[in-house]
Write an enzyme that holds these catalytic residues in place. Structure first.
Site, PDB file in Angstrom:
ATOM      1  N   ASP A 239       1.069  -1.138  -0.076  1.00 13.32           N
ATOM      2  CA  ASP A 239      -0.664  -0.198   0.123  1.00 13.32           C
ATOM      3  C   ASP A 239       1.424   0.868   0.213  1.00 13.32           C
ATOM      4  O   ASP A 239       1.723   0.845   0.058  1.00 13.32           O
ATOM      5  CB  ASP A 239      -1.003  -0.275   1.127  1.00 13.32           C
ATOM      6  CG  ASP A 239      -2.079   0.851   1.504  1.00 13.32           C
ATOM      7  OD1 ASP A 239      -1.996   1.933  -0.117  1.00 13.32           O
ATOM      8  OD2 ASP A 239      -2.960   0.950   1.642  1.00 13.32           O
TER       9      ASP A 239
HETATM   10  C1  BGC Z   1      -4.464   3.352  -0.497  1.00 15.99           C
HETATM   11  C2  BGC Z   1      -5.425   2.321  -1.057  1.00 15.99           C
HETATM   12  C3  BGC Z   1      -4.813   2.693  -2.344  1.00 15.99           C
HETATM   13  C4  BGC Z   1      -3.341   3.759  -2.509  1.00 15.99           C
HETATM   14  C5  BGC Z   1      -2.946   4.233  -4.000  1.00 15.99           C
HETATM   15  C6  BGC Z   1      -3.648   4.614  -0.479  1.00 15.99           C
HETATM   16  O1  BGC Z   1      -4.369   5.521   0.744  1.00 15.99           O
HETATM   17  O2  BGC Z   1      -5.221   3.087   1.334  1.00 15.99           O
HETATM   18  O3  BGC Z   1      -6.269   1.806  -0.758  1.00 15.99           O
HETATM   19  O4  BGC Z   1      -4.634   2.255  -3.587  1.00 15.99           O
HETATM   20  O5  BGC Z   1      -4.092   4.713  -1.352  1.00 15.99           O
HETATM   21  O6  BGC Z   1      -4.246   5.537  -3.687  1.00 15.99           O
END
Ligand code: BGC
Length: 821
Positions: A239
């Site tokens: 993530d």
């Molecule tokens: C989220 C993810 C997301 C990523 C990119 C993170 O803060 O938890 O679900 O894919 O950001 O935007």
């Protein structure tokens, strides 16, 4: 798949593996390490020497945002995942996935950062709307459909967030403490099902820890469970900013650290290998996974992509409308209040702020910017004869400033230090989000000194309008040519790296304006020196909030209109400050005076239909006092058109609840999502959702699986064997419809602790009036199994089970007995 198809697929996979090995063999350590780190917010570097293109990733899951986080690059916005799950139809989820693959290709995206398959452990979870269900089987089935669909289109997925990311409070560090059985049987189960049924090309490891180990470093769950036990051969992407340790992450099986370039992989990883802290074989294993993914999506020259001819020509808005209809859940319909009688002369009084300014998607990284939004007011205006519809606001729950939108015509002008214009671009809203080099033509970080969001505002209402800013840095705000505020917004102490995106809006000034009289507005942002920053970005917004009218007066207006009409339709909703990524909810109450509005309208008109525009459960204390309640979730860009289809009976609401709606917040099984000293203990074990309600003997407002259509069904017969259930149903109503036949298992006696009953399988069937149809439903072996902690494997629990054919968890129509050896 036929045998011939399978053989062809195997041959392609083998060719791919050869090409991956060959490519890997030619790479030096520095290039390999570089390939495992983002080169920017969304992509990996290209390696032209081996014919490798740059792999681009993007959120997900309701649409494909693309690498630009701006409204001038629109995307189809589908209904929220809760709505998709409510359709109980993996084939429909697959069609949604295919559309998203088409969107991804249009936007140059190779991997979609979706689906989100964490569970509805507590209704407080901030990303509840973004997850499918409280039930692991339903989540796995819908998630498999979605992944299959996206990958049918030759685009990869990252099933997320692996695992235990079921709430948002302290999300970067929280330790989700989950016992082995609930971990396997509940939280890992959807991931396992998707790996088995859809072979995802990627997974995203979560921010949080599980049982003490941070998920990007969780060797046991990634290497032993996901890869070794389940056979996952895809790429493990962190993530965003979750990777925190070069040696820990590579040892834990993390392949790609995102975003970059400043992250724990790249040069730091090469150094760690040289220092002897990381074996090069671990780097090779990760690179292999990246190359395999690149080959699958067609980015490795000379290797045929996994999908030669992706589906195309899918009509996005039409599918968005169909999905919305199929996900709407009609939970109450007294005296067949719906569909509405729309014959000549009948009138409808529509009320609710969200009826005009619809909330079509939830907040956070799942945000996309649709080309258009059909609000309930738009949808009903188009569908009803002239003069049949009135509209009043009734209650406005949004008392916070939002990016300037309605009535604003804006553009962003970039200037250098001497005020000369470098470049400019039109803005659909007051939000500027330029990440990396995605700047207006002519502008660059080196030369840009200021950005002015400027244009006109045509007020809809007279009165005091509030203006504000979101984002960090120095601003000057002017309205009507007068500077109203000049100042600096400093960083808060929450430490969320996405603060600038989701951060608290600040009110800066008010101006008294007259309806219909345009006024000039301008917000100038002083661009800070970003030369030392690894990732350059400009993120700020011009915010606005219209005049706040007397709430009693608003309600009185809506009541008067309702009294004069045949039917009243009230749209109630949550706001972006209630449901979003980045924080959890505190309660389930509808914000503002919306409950008062519904009560007052219902008292004035017995034909009151309430439309609930919320991505996750809210309390509906007046639910027994209104004629009908329709849950529309976040319905996507075509929500208002779909609403008109359903209210007027052109289509049947197709949804069944994917999650239990409690009568009161206090009745929800898990009401605490705030970690204690960094730990969030999943004390309820196996008992979330309907399993918990049943255990505690609590009656919810609306049970899991509940949903009414526009016809009736008689359950005629049920036959069950250990692997198949056959249920015959007859459509006893007057119109064609779709029924979701739900199969629950209830053990007669239990030697192990298990829920009293659980969803084992389901199937959708369609029939015309008077027609009978048989649902043949495969019973998965797992439905009879529990995780045996001591043996470290699945154990089939023999004995006598009651097999239930049900319309919801609380509405069983037929039962049969099954002896399992
Ligand atoms: C989220 C993810 C997301 C990523 C990119 C993170 O803060 O938890 O679900 O894919 O950001 O935007």
């Amino acid at each position: 798949m036929t045998d011939a198809d399978q053989a062809r697929e195997q041959a392609r996979a083998q060719a791919r593996e050869h090409a991956v090995e060959a490519a890997l063999g030619t790479l030096d350590l520095d290039t390999k390490a570089r390939l495992l780190a983002g080169q920017d917010m969304w992509s990996l570097p290209a390696v032209p020497e081996i014919g490798l293109g740059s792999l681009v990733m993007s959120d997900g899951p309701v649409g494909v945002r693309g690498v630009r986080w701006t409204a001038d690059d629109p995307s189809v916005a589908l209904p929220s995942p809760t709505a998709v799950a409510a359709a109980w139809d993996p084939a429909l989820a697959r069609r949604a996935g295919r559309l998203l693959a088409q969107e991804a290709r249009r936007k140059g995206v190779h991997v979609l950062l979706a689906p989100t398959v964490n569970l509805h452990r507590s209704p407080l979870g901030g990303r509840h709307f973004e997850c499918y269900s409280e039930d692991p089987y339903l989540t796995g089935a819908v998630g498999s459909g979605y992944v299959n669909g996206v990958q049918d289109g030759g685009v990869g997925t990252t099933v997320k967030h692996f695992v235990g990311n079921d709430a948002e409070t302290e999300r970067f560090t929280v330790d989700s403490v989950i016992a082995p059985r609930p971990l396997r049987e509940v939280y890992l189960a959807p991931f396992e099902a998707i790996v088995a049924n859809a072979h995802p090309w990627g997974i995203m490891t979560a921010y949080n820890r599980v049982n003490g180990t941070t998920m990007t470093e969780h060797r046991h769950l990634v290497e032993e469970v996901l890869r070794a036990d389940w056979g996952f051969d895809g790429c493990n992407v962190s993530d965003w900013t979750a990777a925190r340790s070069t040696t820990g992450d590579i040892a834990g099986g993390l392949d790609v650290a995102m975003p970059g370039p400043a992250t724990v992989y790249g040069p730091a990883l090469a150094e760690a290998v040289r220092a002897g802290d990381v074996p090069e074989s671990a780097v090779d294993a990760a690179v292999r996974n990246v190359l395999r993914l690149a080959a699958r999506v067609g980015l490795l020259e000379g290797v045929p992509a996994a999908v030669a001819e992706p589906p195309s020509g899918i009509d996005g808005p039409a599918l968005a409308r169909e999905l919305a209809v199929r996900g709407f859940v009609l939970v109450r319909n007294e005296g067949a209040a719906l569909p509405l009688d729309a014959s000549a002369g009948r009138t409808v009084a529509l009320a609710g702020a969200a009826a005009r300014d619809a909330r079509v998607l939830g907040g956070g990284s799942a945000t996309v910017f649709p080309e258009r939004i059909v609000s309930p007011l738009d949808g009903l205006t188009a569908a009803l004869p002239d003069g049949a519809l009135t509209y009043s606001v009734g209650a406005d729950p949004s008392d916070e400033l939002v990016p300037a939108d309605q009535g604003f015509e804006l553009r962003a002008v970039c200037r250098d230090a001497f005020g000369a214009v470098l470049g400019e671009v039109g803005l659909p809203t007051g939000q500027v989000q330029w990440i990396g080099d995605d700047l207006p033509a002519g502008a660059s970080y080196a030369t840009m000194a200021s950005i002015e969001v400027t244009g006109t505002f045509l007020p809809r209402e007279s009165g005091e309008h509030a203006f504000g800013t979101r984002g960090l840095g120095g601003f000057t705000l002017a309205v009507g040519g007068r500077t109203l505020w000049e100042g600096v917004q400093e960083k808060g102490d929450e430490g969320d790296p996405f603060e600038a995106f989701f951060g608290t809006p600040g009110e800066r000034a008010r101006a008294t304006l007259a309806a219909g009289e345009p006024v000039e507005v301008s917000l100038t942002y002083r661009v800070p020196d970003m030369s030392a920053l690894p990732l350059k970005a400009v993120v700020f917004s011009l915010l606005h909030l219209g005049p706040q009218r007397d709430p009693d007066e608003l309600i009185a207006e809506a009541v008067a209109a309702a009294r004069a009409a045949d039917t009243a339709v009230v749209v109630v909703a949550t706001t972006e400050r209630v449901e979003s990524e980045g924080f959890d909810r505190r309660d389930l109450a509808l914000p503002g005076r919306q409950d008062d509005l519904v009560r007052a309208v219902a008292a004035a008109n017995p034909n009151t239909v309430v439309v609930v525009n919320a991505g996750s459960p809210v309390e509906l204390p007046w639910r027994e006092d209104v004629a009908a309640v329709l849950l529309t979730w976040f319905p996507g860009q075509e929500g208002g058109a779909a609403l008109a289809d359903v209210l007027l009976g052109d289509a049947e609401p197709g949804g069944r609840l994917p999650t239990t709606w409690p009568a009161r917040f206090a009745d929800a099984p898990v009401t605490e999502v705030v970690p204690v000293e960094g730990r969030l203990e999943y004390r309820e074990g196996l008992f979330i959702g309907y399993r918990a309600y049943e255990k505690e003997g609590v009656t919810p407002a609306f049970p899991f699986g509940h949903g009414l259509g526009y016809t009736d069904w008689a359950y005629e017969s049920l036959e069950a064997t250990a692997d198949t259930v056959r249920v015959r149903v007859t459509n006893t109503g007057t119109r064609r419809g779709r029924e979701v036949v739900q199969v629950y298992l209830a053990p007669r006696q239990d030697a192990v602790e298990r829920p009293a009953s659980w969803l084992a399988a389901f199937a959708g069937v369609e029939a015309g009036p008077g027609e009978s149809v048989e649902a043949e439903i495969a019973l998965p072996a797992r439905a009879f199994e529990v995780w045996d902690e001591d043996a470290g494997g699945w154990e089939r629990i023999g004995g006598t089970y009651e097999v239930r054919a049900s319309r919801s968890h609380a509405d069983t129509r037929l039962t049969a007995t099954l002896d399992i050896a």
